[in-house]
Enzyme design. Structure first.
Site, PDB file in Angstrom:
ATOM      1  N   ASN A  32     -13.584 -12.696 -12.589  1.00  0.00           N
ATOM      2  CA  ASN A  32     -13.629 -12.983 -13.870  1.00  0.00           C
ATOM      3  C   ASN A  32     -11.674 -12.693 -14.066  1.00  0.00           C
ATOM      4  OD1 ASN A  32     -12.218  -9.419 -12.104  1.00  0.00           O
ATOM      5  ND2 ASN A  32     -13.788  -8.975 -13.651  1.00  0.00           N
ATOM      6  N   SER A 124     -15.604  -2.641   4.756  1.00  0.00           N
ATOM      7  CA  SER A 124     -14.516  -2.286   5.231  1.00  0.00           C
ATOM      8  C   SER A 124     -14.459  -1.192   5.789  1.00  0.00           C
ATOM      9  CB  SER A 124     -13.845  -1.777   3.749  1.00  0.00           C
ATOM     10  OG  SER A 124     -12.895  -0.787   4.510  1.00  0.00           O
ATOM     11  N   THR A 126     -13.533   1.236   6.173  1.00  0.00           N
ATOM     12  CA  THR A 126     -13.010   2.286   5.761  1.00  0.00           C
ATOM     13  C   THR A 126     -15.166   3.372   5.511  1.00  0.00           C
ATOM     14  OG1 THR A 126     -12.478   3.370   3.907  1.00  0.00           O
ATOM     15  CG2 THR A 126     -14.082   2.091   3.459  1.00  0.00           C
ATOM     16  N   TYR A 148     -14.510   4.855  -3.216  1.00  0.00           N
ATOM     17  CA  TYR A 148     -14.433   3.254  -3.110  1.00  0.00           C
ATOM     18  C   TYR A 148     -15.158   2.860  -0.959  1.00  0.00           C
ATOM     19  CZ  TYR A 148     -12.694  -0.855  -0.740  1.00  0.00           C
ATOM     20  OH  TYR A 148     -12.029  -2.597  -0.019  1.00  0.00           O
ATOM     21  N   LYS A 152     -18.672   0.698  -0.531  1.00  0.00           N
ATOM     22  CA  LYS A 152     -18.934  -0.305   0.703  1.00  0.00           C
ATOM     23  C   LYS A 152     -20.008  -0.168   0.939  1.00  0.00           C
ATOM     24  CE  LYS A 152     -15.885  -3.122  -0.631  1.00  0.00           C
ATOM     25  NZ  LYS A 152     -16.136  -4.159  -1.143  1.00  0.00           N
ATOM     26  N   LEU A 199       0.044  -0.887   2.784  1.00  0.00           N
ATOM     27  CA  LEU A 199       1.473  -1.056   3.375  1.00  0.00           C
ATOM     28  C   LEU A 199       2.709  -2.012   3.935  1.00  0.00           C
ATOM     29  CD1 LEU A 199       3.286   0.836   5.459  1.00  0.00           C
ATOM     30  CD2 LEU A 199       2.278  -0.710   7.668  1.00  0.00           C
ATOM     31  N   ARG A 230      -3.577   1.841  12.710  1.00  0.00           N
ATOM     32  CA  ARG A 230      -3.644   1.001  12.141  1.00  0.00           C
ATOM     33  C   ARG A 230      -3.669  -0.213  12.748  1.00  0.00           C
ATOM     34  NH1 ARG A 230      -4.598   4.741   9.722  1.00  0.00           N
ATOM     35  NH2 ARG A 230      -4.556   5.193   7.975  1.00  0.00           N
ATOM     36  N   ARG A 291      -0.465  11.023   3.741  1.00  0.00           N
ATOM     37  CA  ARG A 291      -1.537  10.851   1.687  1.00  0.00           C
ATOM     38  C   ARG A 291      -2.896  11.334   1.960  1.00  0.00           C
ATOM     39  NH1 ARG A 291      -1.948   4.582   1.028  1.00  0.00           N
ATOM     40  NH2 ARG A 291      -3.113   4.317   2.619  1.00  0.00           N
ATOM     41  N   ASP A 294      -6.623   9.952   3.964  1.00  0.00           N
ATOM     42  CA  ASP A 294      -6.182   8.662   4.906  1.00  0.00           C
ATOM     43  C   ASP A 294      -6.719   9.111   6.405  1.00  0.00           C
ATOM     44  OD1 ASP A 294      -4.705   6.634   3.945  1.00  0.00           O
ATOM     45  OD2 ASP A 294      -2.686   7.298   4.399  1.00  0.00           O
TER      46      ASP A 294
END
Ligand code: NAD
Ligand code: UD1
Length: 339
Positions: A32, A124, A126, A148, A152, A199, A230, A291, A294
């Site tokens: 989109n 992810s 996450t 978010y 997932k 980042l 990470r 943050r 995190d």
């Protein structure tokens, strides 16, 4: 195969098109353009010297999906479309559930109507939340910390249930760790709207002088140098993982979650140093508070990708920084006129 790629005009999507086209798959991009760029698709056509179809549409639009599936008749879907800002998902959770979860359900319904039974989905790392052990394998418990990540997690469950109910179906849930870098050509790359939340694009914009300085979120984590760690995976490697996953769903039924990471970690400070080296530019930074949301460390066990897909990461953080710099310095305004 005939592969419908949702979100193909975005960062991961545009890079995935290149090896997909090189492997001679027929492609329809369904996007989109809320965060994707027609210019990225134009450049992919140039780079690959191959053509593909594009359908401008929203994955929540059943009629548009019906039209795309009816005309293109895909054998498989690579599903990347969705919203991906963790912070924004906190502020607009219903929008995230609508675009990501409802959109995925509409997509699966269209697949069902058209007897398309193969899907590769962008999940992810996450979904794991704060790791209980490292490196994280696919058996690690899932406890996402933010809306978010929960979208997932829910989509993974929905695909699993669909896959159990749909005879002959095959699904791969690719759990990306931290995708970064750009195509070696420097012609396509990550083009975030506004100030980057991630980042590497942030550092890249500090290196060009567009942003003044990096704030490192947290200097007191239990890592080598106190900054977050990470598992950065080069987007070209990630792109190849999708092609390997398409080959897998073509031959093997079932539903598999598979990590896509390098299997090695870098801290935020190590990334800053690697970027300074790659670009020759100084990256001024300050250490700021952590943050919210995190995790301290994230690291993939990447054995399953190797044994099941025959895939492993080939590029390191030096390659990530070099290509991100090539893209950012050659295209300081990204694809242009989107900000
Ligand atoms: P992106 O925003 O660059 O690409 C997403 C694409 O999907 C865009 O082109 C956008 O226009 C399109 N899109 C968004 N909502 C849509 C909708 N409702 N209907 C049709 N098209 C829509 O993001 P990306 O970095 O390329 O990520 C691709 C996928 O990978 C996402 O699902 C993201 O959650 C997932 N992922 C990304 C990362 C990352 O760090 N980039 C990490 C883990 C997972
Ligand atoms: C986040 C999401 C992940 C998502 C990914 C891409 C979480 C827990 N994970 O990953 O789900 O798929 O983005 O959208 O939110 N950093 C700074 N300064 C900055 C930016 C980042 O210090 O300006 C640090 C972060 O604190 C972190 C590391 O850099 O330690 C990586 O951050 P980022 O690129 O945003 O990725 P993640 O947070 O790992």
């Amino acid at each position: 195969m005939r592969v419908l790629v949702t979100g193909g005009a975005g960062y991961v999507g545009s890079h995935t098109l290149l090896p997909l086209l090189r492997a001679r798959h027929h492609v329809l991009v369904f996007d989109n353009f809320s965060n994707g760029s027609p210019e990225a698709l134009r450049r992919v056509k140039q780079l690959s010297n191959a053509d593909f179809d594009v359908c401008a549409g929203d994955i929540r639009d059943a009629q548009k999906l019906e039209q795309a599936f009816g005309e293109f008749r895909p054998d498989a879907v690579i599903h990347l479309a969705g919203l991906k800002s963790v912070g924004e998902s906190d502020r607009r959770p219903l929008e995230y559930y609508s675009q990501n979860v409802v959109g995925s359900i509409e997509l699966l319904k269209a697949m069902q109507r058209h007897h398309c039974r193969k899907i590769v989905f962008s999940s992810s790392a996450t979904v794991y939340g704060e790791a209980r052990y490292l490196p994280c394998d696919e058996e690690h418990p899932t406890l996402p910390l933010k809306p978010y990540g929960r979208t997932k997690y829910f989509i993974e469950q929905i695909i699993r249930d669909w896959s159990s109910a749909e005879a002959g179906s095959s699904a791969v849930l690719l759990r990306y760790f931290n995708p970064a870098g750009a195509d070696a050509s420097g012609r396509i790359g990550e083009d975030p709207i506004g100030v980057p939340a991630n980042l590497v694009p942030y550092i890249a914009q500090v290196a060009t002088g567009r942003l003044a300085s990096l704030r490192i979120f947290g200097g007191d984590y239990e890592t080598r140098d106190g900054t977050g760690e990470r598992d950065f995976v080069h987007v070209e490697d990630l792109a190849r993982a999708h092609v390997a996953a398409i080959d897998h769903v073509a031959r093997s039924p079932g539903c598999e979650a598979i990590n896509v990471g390098a299997g090695s970690g870098a801290t935020v400070l190590e990334m800053v140093k690697a970027f300074e080296k790659a670009s020759g530019m100084p990256i001024p930074f300050t250490i700021a508070a952590r943050r919210e949301g995190d995790v301290s460390r994230s690291l993939a066990a990447a054995r399953k990708a190797e044994s099941m897909l025959g895939w492993k990461a080939e590029r390191d953080i030096a390659d990530i920084c070099e290509t991100a710099w090539r893209w950012q310095s050659g295209n300081p305004d990204g694809y242009g006129n989107r900000k």
